[in-house]
Design a protein around this motif. Sequence first.
Motif, mmCIF file in Angstrom:
data_model
loop_
_atom_site.group_PDB
_atom_site.id
_atom_site.type_symbol
_atom_site.label_atom_id
_atom_site.label_comp_id
_atom_site.label_asym_id
_atom_site.label_seq_id
_atom_site.Cartn_x
_atom_site.Cartn_y
_atom_site.Cartn_z
ATOM 1 N N PHE A 18 -2.434 2.910 6.719
ATOM 2 C CA PHE A 18 -2.787 4.006 5.831
ATOM 3 C C PHE A 18 -1.739 5.114 5.903
ATOM 4 C CE2 PHE A 18 -4.927 7.733 4.284
ATOM 5 C CZ PHE A 18 -5.812 7.270 3.317
ATOM 6 N N SER A 19 -1.228 5.397 7.089
ATOM 7 C CA SER A 19 -0.305 6.515 7.289
ATOM 8 C C SER A 19 1.127 6.229 6.829
ATOM 9 C CB SER A 19 -0.276 6.913 8.767
ATOM 10 O OG SER A 19 0.265 5.854 9.548
ATOM 11 N N ALA A 20 1.423 5.004 6.431
ATOM 12 C CA ALA A 20 2.798 4.630 6.053
ATOM 13 C C ALA A 20 3.039 4.881 4.567
ATOM 14 C CB ALA A 20 3.059 3.168 6.380
ATOM 15 N N THR A 21 4.084 5.596 4.251
ATOM 16 C CA THR A 21 4.396 5.889 2.847
ATOM 17 C C THR A 21 4.659 4.619 2.050
ATOM 18 O OG1 THR A 21 6.726 6.247 3.396
ATOM 19 C CG2 THR A 21 5.304 8.200 3.338
ATOM 20 N N GLY A 22 5.195 3.582 2.686
ATOM 21 C CA GLY A 22 5.483 2.329 2.001
ATOM 22 C C GLY A 22 4.253 1.576 1.538
ATOM 23 N N THR A 23 3.092 1.927 2.073
ATOM 24 C CA THR A 23 1.844 1.279 1.667
ATOM 25 C C THR A 23 1.405 1.749 0.285
ATOM 26 O OG1 THR A 23 1.163 1.124 3.990
ATOM 27 C CG2 THR A 23 -0.588 0.911 2.353
ATOM 28 N N TRP A 24 1.809 2.932 -0.118
ATOM 29 C CA TRP A 24 1.249 3.605 -1.293
ATOM 30 C C TRP A 24 2.229 3.718 -2.453
ATOM 31 C CZ3 TRP A 24 -3.711 3.699 -0.755
ATOM 32 C CH2 TRP A 24 -4.255 3.748 0.529
ATOM 33 N N THR A 25 1.718 3.548 -3.656
ATOM 34 C CA THR A 25 2.512 3.732 -4.866
ATOM 35 C C THR A 25 3.094 5.134 -4.877
ATOM 36 O OG1 THR A 25 1.104 2.194 -6.066
ATOM 37 C CG2 THR A 25 2.444 3.681 -7.397
ATOM 38 N N GLY A 26 4.386 5.232 -5.140
ATOM 39 C CA GLY A 26 5.051 6.527 -5.165
ATOM 40 C C GLY A 26 5.372 7.078 -3.799
ATOM 41 N N GLY A 27 5.023 6.343 -2.730
ATOM 42 C CA GLY A 27 5.324 6.796 -1.377
ATOM 43 C C GLY A 27 4.512 7.987 -0.928
ATOM 44 N N ASN A 57 -5.009 -4.909 -4.346
ATOM 45 C CA ASN A 57 -5.171 -6.262 -3.806
ATOM 46 C C ASN A 57 -4.655 -6.379 -2.385
ATOM 47 O OD1 ASN A 57 -6.313 -7.457 -6.172
ATOM 48 N ND2 ASN A 57 -4.304 -7.376 -7.113
ATOM 49 N N TYR A 58 -4.692 -5.291 -1.637
ATOM 50 C CA TYR A 58 -4.062 -5.255 -0.316
ATOM 51 C C TYR A 58 -5.047 -4.851 0.775
ATOM 52 C CZ TYR A 58 -0.060 -5.422 -3.349
ATOM 53 O OH TYR A 58 0.832 -5.801 -4.313
ATOM 54 N N THR A 59 -4.666 -5.142 2.026
ATOM 55 C CA THR A 59 -5.418 -4.702 3.189
ATOM 56 C C THR A 59 -4.739 -3.456 3.735
ATOM 57 O OG1 THR A 59 -6.018 -6.983 3.729
ATOM 58 C CG2 THR A 59 -6.231 -5.331 5.492
ATOM 59 N N VAL A 60 -5.488 -2.365 3.781
ATOM 60 C CA VAL A 60 -4.957 -1.101 4.275
ATOM 61 C C VAL A 60 -5.633 -0.811 5.611
ATOM 62 C CG1 VAL A 60 -4.679 1.367 3.836
ATOM 63 C CG2 VAL A 60 -4.553 -0.260 1.931
ATOM 64 N N THR A 61 -4.842 -0.738 6.674
ATOM 65 C CA THR A 61 -5.355 -0.493 8.015
ATOM 66 C C THR A 61 -5.354 1.004 8.288
ATOM 67 O OG1 THR A 61 -4.579 -2.626 8.803
ATOM 68 C CG2 THR A 61 -5.029 -0.948 10.479
ATOM 69 N N ILE A 62 -6.521 1.540 8.554
ATOM 70 C CA ILE A 62 -6.640 2.957 8.878
ATOM 71 C C ILE A 62 -6.246 3.114 10.333
ATOM 72 C CG2 ILE A 62 -8.200 4.925 8.985
ATOM 73 C CD1 ILE A 62 -9.793 3.526 6.697
ATOM 74 N N ASP A 63 -5.100 3.728 10.554
ATOM 75 C CA ASP A 63 -4.488 3.805 11.877
ATOM 76 C C ASP A 63 -4.478 5.212 12.464
ATOM 77 O OD1 ASP A 63 -2.705 4.557 9.817
ATOM 78 O OD2 ASP A 63 -0.972 4.161 11.087
ATOM 79 N N THR A 64 -5.109 6.151 11.774
ATOM 80 C CA THR A 64 -5.161 7.535 12.216
ATOM 81 C C THR A 64 -6.385 8.196 11.594
ATOM 82 O OG1 THR A 64 -3.868 9.575 12.391
ATOM 83 C CG2 THR A 64 -3.741 8.401 10.302
#
Length: 129
Positions: free
Chosen positions: A12-21, A34-41
């Motif tokens: 979740f905290s990684a800019t690369g996970t999200w559209t537009g960073g 369509n992705y798995t987003v891991t909440i890490d914080t």
Amino acid sequence: MATITAQATGNFSATGTWTGGVVPGSGDTAESGNYTVTIDTNITVATLKATGSGYFNTTSGGISITADIVCATTNGAGAFRGAHNSGLVEITGNVTAGSVNNVPAIYMNATGNLTVNGNITAGSGSASY
């Protein structure tokens, strides 16, 4: 505020996970796509919305999530999957299941603890609890 959709599987905290960073923040809706987003914080957003075949998960305890969780996914893992084997994950917000059969709003497949401070509403699909 804004709806920000995942563009890749990742933290979740990684800019690369999200559209537009842009990592979703307070007032935003975070969609899994369509992705798995891991909440890490610890996070605070208006809504975590599992869409497409994606979902949100945790792999470690000691995390606080402040958000309403909405299940609009087709993935049997549901909107939120607790995959942490120790510690506490605390959700403050309402959790709503969807309309797809056999897709729960919350799915625990580990031995960690989960607390929900809010209402949990079953969905209209068979076994969408």
